[in-house]
Write a protein that holds these residues in place. Structure first.
Motif, short mmCIF file in Angstrom:
data_model
loop_
_atom_site.label_atom_id
_atom_site.label_comp_id
_atom_site.label_asym_id
_atom_site.label_seq_id
_atom_site.Cartn_x
_atom_site.Cartn_y
_atom_site.Cartn_z
N GLY A 104 22.88 34.47 -82.95
CA GLY A 104 23.79 33.71 -83.80
C GLY A 104 25.16 34.35 -83.93
N ASN A 105 25.59 34.53 -85.17
CA ASN A 105 26.90 35.10 -85.44
C ASN A 105 26.88 36.62 -85.57
OD1 ASN A 105 28.09 32.60 -85.47
ND2 ASN A 105 27.87 32.33 -87.67
N SER A 106 25.78 37.24 -85.19
CA SER A 106 25.72 38.70 -85.32
C SER A 106 26.63 39.41 -84.34
CB SER A 106 24.28 39.18 -85.17
OG SER A 106 23.75 38.83 -83.91
N TYR A 107 27.25 38.66 -83.42
CA TYR A 107 28.19 39.29 -82.49
C TYR A 107 29.37 39.89 -83.24
CZ TYR A 107 30.87 35.01 -83.27
OH TYR A 107 31.56 33.98 -83.84
N GLN A 108 29.62 39.45 -84.48
CA GLN A 108 30.75 39.97 -85.23
C GLN A 108 30.36 41.04 -86.23
OE1 GLN A 108 32.56 36.78 -87.48
NE2 GLN A 108 30.61 35.76 -87.75
N ARG A 109 29.11 41.51 -86.13
CA ARG A 109 28.64 42.58 -87.01
C ARG A 109 28.20 43.78 -86.18
NH1 ARG A 109 26.21 38.08 -89.55
NH2 ARG A 109 24.20 38.49 -88.61
N PRO A 110 28.52 45.00 -86.64
CA PRO A 110 28.05 46.19 -85.89
C PRO A 110 26.53 46.21 -85.72
CG PRO A 110 29.75 46.81 -87.46
CD PRO A 110 29.42 45.36 -87.73
N SER A 111 25.81 45.67 -86.71
CA SER A 111 24.34 45.67 -86.64
C SER A 111 23.81 44.76 -85.53
CB SER A 111 23.76 45.24 -87.98
OG SER A 111 24.21 43.94 -88.33
N GLY A 112 24.68 43.94 -84.94
CA GLY A 112 24.25 43.05 -83.87
C GLY A 112 24.10 43.72 -82.52
N TYR A 113 24.48 44.99 -82.43
CA TYR A 113 24.50 45.69 -81.14
C TYR A 113 23.72 47.00 -81.22
CZ TYR A 113 28.43 42.52 -80.37
OH TYR A 113 29.22 41.40 -80.26
N HIS A 114 23.00 47.28 -80.13
CA HIS A 114 22.27 48.55 -80.05
C HIS A 114 23.04 49.62 -79.28
CE1 HIS A 114 18.74 46.05 -81.17
NE2 HIS A 114 18.36 47.17 -81.74
N TYR A 115 23.90 49.21 -78.38
CA TYR A 115 24.54 50.16 -77.48
C TYR A 115 26.03 50.25 -77.81
CZ TYR A 115 20.23 49.35 -74.99
OH TYR A 115 18.90 49.23 -74.67
N TRP A 116 26.51 51.49 -77.89
CA TRP A 116 27.89 51.74 -78.30
C TRP A 116 28.55 52.76 -77.39
CZ3 TRP A 116 30.47 49.29 -82.27
CH2 TRP A 116 29.68 48.45 -83.07
N GLY A 117 29.86 52.58 -77.19
CA GLY A 117 30.64 53.59 -76.52
C GLY A 117 31.05 54.69 -77.48
N GLN A 118 31.75 55.68 -76.94
CA GLN A 118 32.13 56.85 -77.74
C GLN A 118 33.42 56.62 -78.52
OE1 GLN A 118 32.70 56.46 -74.56
NE2 GLN A 118 34.80 57.14 -74.20
N GLY A 119 34.13 55.57 -78.20
CA GLY A 119 35.37 55.26 -78.90
C GLY A 119 36.59 55.77 -78.13
N THR A 120 37.66 55.02 -78.22
CA THR A 120 38.93 55.41 -77.62
C THR A 120 40.03 55.15 -78.65
OG1 THR A 120 40.39 55.15 -75.70
CG2 THR A 120 39.31 53.16 -76.49
N GLN A 121 40.92 56.13 -78.82
CA GLN A 121 41.92 56.05 -79.88
C GLN A 121 43.12 55.20 -79.44
OE1 GLN A 121 41.83 57.28 -83.05
NE2 GLN A 121 43.81 56.29 -83.42
N VAL A 122 43.52 54.30 -80.31
CA VAL A 122 44.74 53.52 -80.12
C VAL A 122 45.66 53.83 -81.30
CG1 VAL A 122 45.73 51.19 -80.08
CG2 VAL A 122 43.62 51.69 -78.81
N THR A 123 46.85 54.30 -80.98
CA THR A 123 47.83 54.61 -82.01
C THR A 123 49.11 53.83 -81.73
OG1 THR A 123 46.92 56.83 -82.27
CG2 THR A 123 49.11 56.44 -83.18
#
Length: 126
Positions: A104-123
Motif C-alpha cells: 500500500g502506502n508504506s512506500y512513504q514510511r521507513p518501516s516499509g523497507y528492510h534494506y537500507w544504504g549507508q547514507g550520502t550527505q547533501v549540503t
C-alpha cells in the motif's frame, strides 16, 4: 544478503543540482519498490521519493515535487534521484531503501523497507 550502495552526494550552492545513485549489490534481488529518505540533524527521517519497480509509478513528498525526479535502471538494479533547484532546507543525509514487497502506502514510511544504504550527505549552501 543485499547491500545498497549510494553515491553522488556533495556540497552545492542553492539553485544547483546533484544526482544520487543507489545500486543493489545483487542483480538477482527482486525489487518491488525503492525509495529515498533524508534525515537532517535533530529531525526524523522523512520520505523524499519512491518508485515501484514493475510499473515505474513514482511518488514524491510535496516539498520536492517539481524539483526532484526518481528513476530506475531495471537491468542494473539501480535507482537515481535527480535533484534540481536545490535549497538550503534540502541539506540532509540521504538514504536509499528497498524491499521485495512494499504494501500500500508504506512506500512513504521507513518501516516499509528492510534494506537500507549507508547514507550520502547533501549540503546546500545559501
Amino acid at each position: 544478503q543485499v547491500q545498497l550502495v549510494e553515491s553522488g552526494g556533495g556540497l552545492v550552492q542553492a539553485g544547483g543540482s546533484l544526482r544520487l545513485s543507489c545500486a543493489a549489490s545483487r542483480r538477482t534481488f527482486v525489487i518491488d519498490a525503492m525509495g529515498w529518505f533524508r534525515q537532517a540533524p535533530g529531525k526524523e527521517r522523512e520520505f523524499v521519493a519512491a518508485i515501484k519497480w514493475n510499473s515505474g509509478n513514482t511518488y514524491y513528498a510535496d516539498s520536492v515535487k517539481g524539483r526532484f525526479t526518481i528513476s530506475r535502471d531495471n537491468a542494473e538494479n539501480t535507482v537515481y534521484l535527480q535533484m534540481n533547484s536545490l535549497k538550503p532546507e534540502d541539506t540532509a543525509l540521504y538514504f536509499c531503501a528497498a524491499d521485495t514487497t512494499v504494501f500500500g502506502n508504506s512506500y512513504q514510511r521507513p518501516s516499509g523497507y528492510h534494506y537500507w544504504g549507508q547514507g550520502t550527505q547533501v549540503t546546500v549552501s545559501s
